[in-house]
Scaffold this motif. Structure first.
Motif, PDB file in Angstrom:
ATOM      1  N   VAL A 110       7.175   4.824  -0.551  1.00 54.84           N
ATOM      2  CA  VAL A 110       6.394   5.421  -1.434  1.00 54.84           C
ATOM      3  C   VAL A 110       4.973   5.275  -1.255  1.00 54.84           C
ATOM      4  O   VAL A 110       4.273   6.402  -1.542  1.00 54.84           O
ATOM      5  CB  VAL A 110       6.733   4.487  -2.742  1.00 54.84           C
ATOM      6  CG1 VAL A 110       6.011   5.103  -3.993  1.00 54.84           C
ATOM      7  CG2 VAL A 110       8.127   4.364  -3.153  1.00 54.84           C
ATOM      8  N   ILE A 111       4.280   4.496  -0.496  1.00 56.89           N
ATOM      9  CA  ILE A 111       2.839   4.530  -0.279  1.00 56.89           C
ATOM     10  C   ILE A 111       2.520   5.627   0.445  1.00 56.89           C
ATOM     11  O   ILE A 111       1.713   6.511   0.434  1.00 56.89           O
ATOM     12  CB  ILE A 111       2.625   3.404   0.280  1.00 56.89           C
ATOM     13  CG1 ILE A 111       2.617   2.077  -0.624  1.00 56.89           C
ATOM     14  CG2 ILE A 111       1.045   3.109   1.002  1.00 56.89           C
ATOM     15  CD1 ILE A 111       2.658   0.575  -0.171  1.00 56.89           C
ATOM     16  N   ASN A 112       3.635   5.694   1.649  1.00 55.46           N
ATOM     17  CA  ASN A 112       3.240   6.898   2.575  1.00 55.46           C
ATOM     18  C   ASN A 112       3.581   8.084   1.937  1.00 55.46           C
ATOM     19  O   ASN A 112       2.669   9.299   2.123  1.00 55.46           O
ATOM     20  CB  ASN A 112       4.399   6.759   3.682  1.00 55.46           C
ATOM     21  CG  ASN A 112       4.285   7.875   4.749  1.00 55.46           C
ATOM     22  OD1 ASN A 112       5.282   9.069   4.712  1.00 55.46           O
ATOM     23  ND2 ASN A 112       3.308   7.905   5.585  1.00 55.46           N
ATOM     24  N   LYS A 113       4.403   8.466   1.068  1.00 56.72           N
ATOM     25  CA  LYS A 113       4.605   9.545   0.460  1.00 56.72           C
ATOM     26  C   LYS A 113       3.463  10.098  -0.676  1.00 56.72           C
ATOM     27  O   LYS A 113       3.019  11.269  -0.474  1.00 56.72           O
ATOM     28  CB  LYS A 113       5.833   9.663  -0.568  1.00 56.72           C
ATOM     29  CG  LYS A 113       6.221  10.746  -1.269  1.00 56.72           C
ATOM     30  CD  LYS A 113       6.390  12.158  -0.700  1.00 56.72           C
ATOM     31  CE  LYS A 113       6.507  13.406  -1.868  1.00 56.72           C
ATOM     32  NZ  LYS A 113       6.781  14.469  -0.746  1.00 56.72           N
ATOM     33  N   PHE A 114       2.956   9.147  -1.114  1.00 54.14           N
ATOM     34  CA  PHE A 114       1.907   9.450  -2.314  1.00 54.14           C
ATOM     35  C   PHE A 114       0.385   9.019  -1.840  1.00 54.14           C
ATOM     36  O   PHE A 114      -0.335   9.292  -2.894  1.00 54.14           O
ATOM     37  CB  PHE A 114       2.461   8.911  -3.731  1.00 54.14           C
ATOM     38  CG  PHE A 114       3.620   9.267  -4.196  1.00 54.14           C
ATOM     39  CD1 PHE A 114       3.553  10.565  -5.075  1.00 54.14           C
ATOM     40  CD2 PHE A 114       4.951   8.685  -4.015  1.00 54.14           C
ATOM     41  CE1 PHE A 114       4.721  11.026  -5.853  1.00 54.14           C
ATOM     42  CE2 PHE A 114       6.015   9.357  -4.559  1.00 54.14           C
ATOM     43  CZ  PHE A 114       5.804  10.470  -5.492  1.00 54.14           C
ATOM     44  N   GLY A 115       0.237   8.446  -0.978  1.00 54.06           N
ATOM     45  CA  GLY A 115      -1.078   8.205  -0.095  1.00 54.06           C
ATOM     46  C   GLY A 115      -1.724   7.076  -1.216  1.00 54.06           C
ATOM     47  O   GLY A 115      -2.978   7.233  -1.593  1.00 54.06           O
ATOM     48  N   PHE A 116      -1.199   6.021  -1.538  1.00 55.45           N
ATOM     49  CA  PHE A 116      -1.937   4.913  -2.270  1.00 55.45           C
ATOM     50  C   PHE A 116      -2.688   4.220  -1.201  1.00 55.45           C
ATOM     51  O   PHE A 116      -2.693   4.330  -0.011  1.00 55.45           O
ATOM     52  CB  PHE A 116      -0.589   3.794  -2.555  1.00 55.45           C
ATOM     53  CG  PHE A 116       0.284   4.251  -3.796  1.00 55.45           C
ATOM     54  CD1 PHE A 116       0.166   5.621  -4.123  1.00 55.45           C
ATOM     55  CD2 PHE A 116       0.931   3.103  -4.265  1.00 55.45           C
ATOM     56  CE1 PHE A 116       1.179   5.930  -5.161  1.00 55.45           C
ATOM     57  CE2 PHE A 116       2.120   3.573  -5.324  1.00 55.45           C
ATOM     58  CZ  PHE A 116       1.908   5.103  -5.589  1.00 55.45           C
TER      59      PHE A 116
END
Length: 451
Positions: free
Chosen positions: A157-163
């Motif tokens: 999820v972090i990779n997908k949305f750029g947290f």
């Protein structure tokens, strides 16, 4: 008789400085206590994933698919179809794309695809709806019991949305259907020590890798019950978010029965004699769940029940234990409808909902959200209590000041309770996972004996 001379120095200001010092210390202590007191945890919003219509699986489709691809014997196929028909699940629930294939494909790529489809969709919708920049998320917690890839789901999820690189991220696995409220509890604890923070909780179960292809009946039940689903929950402890929040978290209690062997083994992943892996649901599951619920409400009850209900309960305990030893007696079950306006019971299956309703002396109307969620979406594991709350919202039943009790059960064995207070006016016209069909519910679900 003593005489004070004119040259004596009278300590006129001895006591005032002490008083001033004491007052200063008291003031500083109060400031410290106020500054360290945990801020309320607000639920800004939640988004439940709604599978597209092409992924729906009717009972006829479920049976036909087993007929075509399964290498299981006839009686094993018939057992799964029978359990699905008795489950309380309707014709609108969904399987991931992998289970629509012939033969089905439960490989790692399809497991990733299902997980990303559910969570990416829910996250994208909730961030877009509230105009939240992914980099403003301070805490990310994901839970998925069976599927535990590397990198973790939270990393995906972090990779997908750029947290942000310093986001506090956690991936929970192996905790079963109760993990959603465990994740909320973890978020609550982290928000106690993280000021002015946003937490995103993502709950789901991957159906793709959890199917069982053997012949053990206790391990075949999961094939008939679990369906595709998930939720994104946005929490905050920011004072400015109070005005836009839907709910405030009042209590969260967790009961773990893992020290008891029967409870520990009641939901158990294992392999059969042929090496096929599945999750076994034991015959003692309902009894274990009832005991876990009893312990959980023993801790919850004194916090939420009116004094009159607590008095009646304690009175019955004393009578049964000391006055009616020979004749026995029944312990009074407190009326939890005096503490809560709404109940969200984990939609684990028809029998689970029936058992909780019976234990708490609830009416069928009290369990409506749970039964309709089971019928429309199936057992979506840890996210089911959120589909139920979405149902109540879509029906326009949740009012400002109402209290909601979410009850989750999970492997281990555990029972978890979350109590929410509505702090806003819920607009039933705002679209959610139920909006396309809410006018068709509630539906009449035939009794098991009618099948």
């Amino acid at each position: 008789m003593s005489v004070i001379s004119e040259n004596s120095i009278i300590p006129t200001f001895t006591y005032p400085p002490l008083i001033i010092a004491a007052a200063t210390i008291t003031f500083l202590v109060l400031i410290y206590l106020l500054s360290t007191k945990p801020r309320p945890v607000y639920l800004i919003d939640f988004i439940c994933y709604r599978p597209p219509s092409h992924l729906r699986v009717s009972m006829a489709n479920f049976a036909e698919h087993l007929e075509i691809y399964s290498i299981q014997p006839r009686d094993t196929i018939d057992f799964q179809v029978k359990m699905a028909e008795k489950s309380g699940i309707g014709n609108e629930s969904a399987f991931p794309l992998s289970l629509h294939r012939i033969p089905l494909d439960n490989s790692l790529p399809f497991s990733r695809q299902e997980t990303e489809t559910v969570l990416f969709t829910a996250v994208d919708q909730i961030l877009d709806k509230h105009k939240v920049n992914p980099k403003s998320i301070d805490i990310l917690i994901t839970n998925c019991s069976i599927f535990c890839p590397t990198p973790s789901i939270s990393s995906t999820v972090i990779n997908k949305f750029g947290f942000r690189s310093n986001v506090k991220s956690f991936s929970l696995s192996g905790m079963g259907c109760g993990a959603g409220l465990v994740a909320v509890g973890l978020a609550k604890d982290l928000l106690k020590v993280s000021k002015n923070s946003l937490a995103l909780v993502l709950s789901m179960e991957a159906v793709t890798p959890s199917g069982y292809n053997g012949n053990i009946k206790s391990m075949l039940l999961a094939n008939a019950l679990f369906r595709m689903g998930g939720v994104a929950v946005l929490l905050s402890n920011k004072k400015q978010d109070q005005s836009r929040a839907k709910y405030k978290l009042k209590y969260l209690f967790r009961t773990h029965m893992g020290s008891d062997d029967r409870a520990y083994q009641s939901v158990y992943q294992q392999s059969d004699d042929t090496g096929e892996v599945g999750v076994s649901l034991s015959r003692s599951l309902l009894h274990v769940a009832a005991n876990a619920l009893k312990l959980n409400i023993t801790e919850l009850g004194p916090r939420v029940l009116p004094i009159s209900e607590m008095f009646l309960y304690l009175k019955s305990v004393v009578q049964c234990k000391f006055l009616n030893r020979e004749r026995g007696g029944e312990i009074y079950v407190p009326d939890f409808k005096k503490a809560f306006e709404h109940f969200c019971i984990h939609a684990g299956g028809r029998a689970v909902i029936d058992a909780v309703e019976g234990r708490l002396k609830l009416s069928r109307e009290d369990g409506e959200a749970s039964r309709m969620t089971l019928h429309r979406f199936g057992n979506t594991s840890s996210s089911s209590v959120w589909y139920e709350l979405a149902y109540l919202e879509a029906k326009g039943r949740v009012k400002n000041g109402d209290r909601v009790w979410q009850i989750g059960f999970g492997s281990g064995f555990k029972c978890n309770s979350a109590v929410w207070e509505c702090v806003s006016e819920i607009d039933s016209d705002v679209r959610n996972a139920w909006s396309d069909c809410i006018d068709s519910y509630p539906v009449e679900i035939p009794d098991v004996a009618d099948h």
